[in-house]
Scaffold this active site. Sequence first.
Site, PDB file in Angstrom:
ATOM      1  N   HIS A 188      -4.778  -1.675  -5.601  1.00  0.00           N
ATOM      2  CA  HIS A 188      -3.971  -0.551  -6.096  1.00  0.00           C
ATOM      3  C   HIS A 188      -4.923   0.580  -6.493  1.00  0.00           C
ATOM      4  O   HIS A 188      -5.735   0.421  -7.397  1.00  0.00           O
ATOM      5  CB  HIS A 188      -3.102  -0.994  -7.283  1.00  0.00           C
ATOM      6  N   LYS A 225       1.768   2.089  -5.151  1.00  0.00           N
ATOM      7  CA  LYS A 225       2.278   1.500  -6.406  1.00  0.00           C
ATOM      8  C   LYS A 225       1.324   1.775  -7.564  1.00  0.00           C
ATOM      9  O   LYS A 225       1.750   2.052  -8.678  1.00  0.00           O
ATOM     10  CB  LYS A 225       2.465  -0.014  -6.228  1.00  0.00           C
ATOM     11  N   GLY A 226       0.007   1.684  -7.284  1.00  0.00           N
ATOM     12  CA  GLY A 226      -0.979   1.920  -8.338  1.00  0.00           C
ATOM     13  C   GLY A 226      -0.822   3.305  -8.934  1.00  0.00           C
ATOM     14  O   GLY A 226      -0.804   3.492 -10.155  1.00  0.00           O
ATOM     15  N   THR A 270      -9.762  -4.786   1.789  1.00  0.00           N
ATOM     16  CA  THR A 270     -10.650  -5.342   2.823  1.00  0.00           C
ATOM     17  C   THR A 270     -11.414  -4.289   3.611  1.00  0.00           C
ATOM     18  O   THR A 270     -12.300  -4.629   4.389  1.00  0.00           O
ATOM     19  CB  THR A 270      -9.822  -6.168   3.835  1.00  0.00           C
ATOM     20  N   ARG A 283     -10.256  -2.764   6.056  1.00  0.00           N
ATOM     21  CA  ARG A 283      -9.753  -2.730   7.440  1.00  0.00           C
ATOM     22  C   ARG A 283      -8.928  -1.452   7.637  1.00  0.00           C
ATOM     23  O   ARG A 283      -8.573  -0.768   6.689  1.00  0.00           O
ATOM     24  CB  ARG A 283      -8.842  -3.938   7.704  1.00  0.00           C
ATOM     25  N   ASP A 313       2.368  14.909   1.550  1.00  0.00           N
ATOM     26  CA  ASP A 313       1.344  15.879   1.979  1.00  0.00           C
ATOM     27  C   ASP A 313       0.742  15.519   3.335  1.00  0.00           C
ATOM     28  O   ASP A 313       0.355  16.404   4.104  1.00  0.00           O
ATOM     29  CB  ASP A 313       0.228  15.995   0.918  1.00  0.00           C
ATOM     30  N   THR A 354       2.852 -12.777   3.040  1.00  0.00           N
ATOM     31  CA  THR A 354       1.915 -13.264   2.029  1.00  0.00           C
ATOM     32  C   THR A 354       2.537 -14.465   1.310  1.00  0.00           C
ATOM     33  O   THR A 354       3.695 -14.812   1.561  1.00  0.00           O
ATOM     34  CB  THR A 354       1.515 -12.125   1.067  1.00  0.00           C
ATOM     35  N   ASN A 407      -5.433 -10.147  -3.451  1.00  0.00           N
ATOM     36  CA  ASN A 407      -5.173  -9.534  -2.138  1.00  0.00           C
ATOM     37  C   ASN A 407      -4.687  -8.095  -2.357  1.00  0.00           C
ATOM     38  O   ASN A 407      -4.823  -7.251  -1.472  1.00  0.00           O
ATOM     39  CB  ASN A 407      -4.142 -10.340  -1.325  1.00  0.00           C
ATOM     40  N   ASP A 426       0.813  -1.223   0.000  1.00  0.00           N
ATOM     41  CA  ASP A 426       0.000   0.000   0.000  1.00  0.00           C
ATOM     42  C   ASP A 426       0.845   1.272   0.000  1.00  0.00           C
ATOM     43  O   ASP A 426       0.436   2.309   0.532  1.00  0.00           O
ATOM     44  CB  ASP A 426      -0.960   0.013   1.208  1.00  0.00           C
ATOM     45  N   GLU A 427       2.000   1.214  -0.615  1.00  0.00           N
ATOM     46  CA  GLU A 427       2.907   2.372  -0.640  1.00  0.00           C
ATOM     47  C   GLU A 427       2.471   3.413  -1.667  1.00  0.00           C
ATOM     48  O   GLU A 427       2.975   4.546  -1.647  1.00  0.00           O
ATOM     49  CB  GLU A 427       4.333   1.913  -0.965  1.00  0.00           C
TER      50      GLU A 427
END
Length: 421
Positions: free
Chosen positions: A41, A16-17, A298, A300, A330, A238, A38, A13-14
């Site tokens: 992105h 990448k997308g 998810t 979460r 930001d 994972t 899983n 979740d850095e």
Amino acid sequence: MSVRIVLGTQWGDEGKGKAIDTFAGDYDYVARYNGGNNAGHTIVNEYGIFKIHLTPSGVFYPNVTCLVGGGVVMDPAVMLDEMKSLVDAGIVLKDRLLISPRSHVIMPYHKVLDGLYEDAKGKGATGTTRRGIGPTFADKVSYNGIRWGDFADSEIFASRLKMQLTLKNKIIIALGGSALAFDAIYDEYMGYYEELKPYIRELFPIVHDGLKNGKNFLLEQAMGTCLDTDWGTYPFVTGSTTIASAATTGLGIPPQAIDEVVGIAKAYTTRVGGGPLPTEIFDDEFAIETLSEVAATTGRIRRGGWFDVEVVRFASMISGINQIFLTKLDILSAFDEIKICTGYELDGKSVHYYDLDSYQLGRVTPIYETLPGWRVDIRDIREYADLPPEAQAYVERVEELVGVKVGWVTNGPEREAIIPR
Ligand code: GDP
Ligand code: IMO
Ligand code: MG
């Protein structure tokens, strides 16, 4: 010809997308080849806001062909849903989205087992996405998997499914679940196959013709370095490889073909699911609130912490990262002071990420350096020189401590919110 890998340096979740969506216009091929659905992105561009799980994030550029390599495991219902939402947004997928027949299919029993294993582990649970990822990769390496290629001959699919249901139903029942029936799964999955068949094609000649003919490849890895099966915080990891070497097996390219590895690093750290997060903040409600996020797959809550140099430096070493793409600067505008973890101590000794198993990593004391914040909105800035001096100093300190150049800074979720150095 150029081949650039984009990978996560932390726990996923850095951003990448967003990085892929920004870069992809200059590429002929964008490929996914590890993980499965899983991944989530997020892409924010002129087509809308998308949370993509399987389709390569280059799909928004008509010149790009999107490849889903054999290293990906796929829930076909998620794939088809995602394809529908892209087509509804005006994206053409025909002849632009190609799926490897080597890709393993996530079957209903994989999802059931993922949930049963997690429930059985109780407090020690991994905190998986419950999408069946671990059980599908486990079947792959224990020769029990079902690949898209197996569906081409319905008798082969039927016999493999029957065999697996015989095995899996015994485990499911032993763990208190209900047996799954062959007929319904067979019909459902043959239906998915019929819909996906036009997209399934062996990618090896496409990739190697492309390499020979000077085409440009952007390789979109999923997850992050610390979730890698071997080098992550095992067992809180994972089921696939998340370091740069994933590209060789997951897509079938030789290591010499890789020209550049870009490591995506959040300007702080987040983690979703179980396992250690050395810089996690527990004692500051404002910081917890500001740094935690809602997970794309998810829903979460992602746990939040300060930037961890140990982790990003390890990621840079193991994947040979040439440049860092630093995201979400930001968000740090909210703080008077910002901490950076420059190292760890355990039982009075200085230690590194790679010295420790995940239980030891959970006990380290992070060593912090504190930098002044900038406290102004930086979201509209597009030139590095226009960033407040404290923000520039933060970026440059990260760069110095990690030992890798920061090539881009991002300051908003949108495609245009990017500051090249
Ligand atoms: P990925 O899995 O690495 O693609 O990352 P995710 O999409 O799961 O999570 C990253 C989140 O940060 C998403 O909600 C993005 O829209 C958002 N994001 C990316 N870059 C920036 C940025 O520079 N600033 C802000 N505020 N949000 C960003
Ligand atoms: P992207 O590509 C963040 C985490 C899960 C859990 C562990 C194992 O969006 O960065 P799994 O379902 O894979 O068996 O869960 O891995 N995880 C991720 N965390 N981003 C991801 O992907 C993730 N993919 C898996 O939360 O802790
Ligand atoms: Mg994500």
